[in-house]
Design a protein around this motif. Sequence first.
Motif, mmCIF file in Angstrom:
data_model
loop_
_atom_site.group_PDB
_atom_site.id
_atom_site.type_symbol
_atom_site.label_atom_id
_atom_site.label_comp_id
_atom_site.label_asym_id
_atom_site.label_seq_id
_atom_site.Cartn_x
_atom_site.Cartn_y
_atom_site.Cartn_z
ATOM 1 N N ASP A 207 0.858 -1.228 -0.070
ATOM 2 C CA ASP A 207 0.001 -0.139 -0.154
ATOM 3 C C ASP A 207 0.798 1.159 -0.177
ATOM 4 O O ASP A 207 0.256 2.397 -0.331
ATOM 5 N N LEU A 208 2.132 1.112 0.350
ATOM 6 C CA LEU A 208 2.868 2.190 0.333
ATOM 7 C C LEU A 208 3.607 2.006 -0.979
ATOM 8 O O LEU A 208 4.928 1.480 -1.023
ATOM 9 N N THR A 209 3.320 2.944 -2.056
ATOM 10 C CA THR A 209 4.189 2.729 -3.311
ATOM 11 C C THR A 209 4.291 4.145 -3.963
ATOM 12 O O THR A 209 3.680 4.783 -4.676
ATOM 13 N N PRO A 210 5.407 4.587 -3.397
ATOM 14 C CA PRO A 210 5.635 5.999 -3.736
ATOM 15 C C PRO A 210 6.147 5.750 -5.041
ATOM 16 O O PRO A 210 6.775 5.150 -5.548
ATOM 17 N N VAL A 219 10.565 4.923 2.994
ATOM 18 C CA VAL A 219 9.953 3.848 3.435
ATOM 19 C C VAL A 219 10.816 2.789 3.632
ATOM 20 O O VAL A 219 10.656 2.125 4.868
ATOM 21 N N PHE A 250 4.823 13.142 0.846
ATOM 22 C CA PHE A 250 4.572 11.719 1.151
ATOM 23 C C PHE A 250 3.191 11.232 1.320
ATOM 24 O O PHE A 250 2.886 10.325 0.584
ATOM 25 N N THR A 254 1.781 8.479 -1.145
ATOM 26 C CA THR A 254 1.370 7.079 -0.869
ATOM 27 C C THR A 254 -0.099 7.080 -0.301
ATOM 28 O O THR A 254 -0.363 5.955 0.031
ATOM 29 N N GLN A 256 -0.930 8.188 2.519
ATOM 30 C CA GLN A 256 -1.085 8.000 3.853
ATOM 31 C C GLN A 256 -0.045 9.038 4.597
ATOM 32 O O GLN A 256 0.807 9.406 3.820
ATOM 33 N N ALA A 261 1.761 5.526 8.085
ATOM 34 C CA ALA A 261 2.681 4.601 7.582
ATOM 35 C C ALA A 261 3.566 3.854 8.357
ATOM 36 O O ALA A 261 3.875 2.667 8.562
#
Length: 323
Positions: A207-210, A219, A250, A254, A256, A261
């Motif tokens: 879910d954290l796809t910068p 991350v 951020f 993302t 979030q 995060a």
Amino acid sequence: MHRVGLIVPRGFQLLSLAPLTAFEMTGFGLAKPPPADSHYELHLLSEHGGPIRSSCGLTVETEAFDDPAFDTIIVGAVTAFEMAPSSANLIAFVQEAAKVSRRTASFCNGAFVLAEAGLLNGRRATTHWIQATSFRARFPNVRMEEDRIYINDGPIWTSAGMTAGIDLVLAMIDRDLGPEVAKVAAKLMVINQRRMGGQTQHSALLDLTPRSDRMELVVAHIRQNLRSALSVEELAAIANLSPRQFSRAFLAETGQSPARAVERLRLEAARFMIEEGRHSVKVVAQETGFADRERMRRAFLRTFGLPAEALRRNARQAAVATA
């Protein structure tokens, strides 16, 4: 010598073959000390033998069903959202193989075949999360746990979808030849983290796809330094931005906030350590950056609806039930 048979259905998912590489990697003898028996004999099987075409068009040669006595028999996956009933011949072979083999397993939706054969009745099992609902409707006597990488219930092993089959095979190697051999096999396959069966199919990292390299560095820094305070100022310095610029960037990349995060990654690591059961709740809280048990308890209740102690009890009860 461990004799392994992979049942290759028509339209099979190519990734069903990938886990066999982990078995193959044990043959290099790089573990110290090397195991007395570090080889697996691999067989691709199908009802009639001959060439079997995958869902992407690649064809492999297979052996026809014959002697069902394998050390390990595995049912491969197909690329399909709706699973058609299996043939009587396939079900009969799987049932007979389960009687004379040490263990029986499935990758992804191969679990449907094991369930049709009656091998999962009353047992815990998993499959690809997207098919868990239809599985549960068809096989109400199976304790489907869709949020698991793999499950070992007695002589029956089932894995989640796609690459989770590799995690299942590494666990088998660990059981057969020891953790050092499994570790070496994982290294040879350039796997940077072995996932245990209790881990969720849905990783917070997905879910954290910068989109930018600087946020990817952030991350990675969070994941590798969970014990640190991980303040906005610290993370902003990694991104070479001011705290205000960093927080906006951020969130934009993302979806979030930095604080959310950090908490999600801490919770994911803490839940794994809790269910693994090797460390006290206090140590888990310290190692994952929650600092104290009470802070972690509140986070667990907010996210999982249960305190860490309850999750640990559930994991132990499940382990006892499958022993």
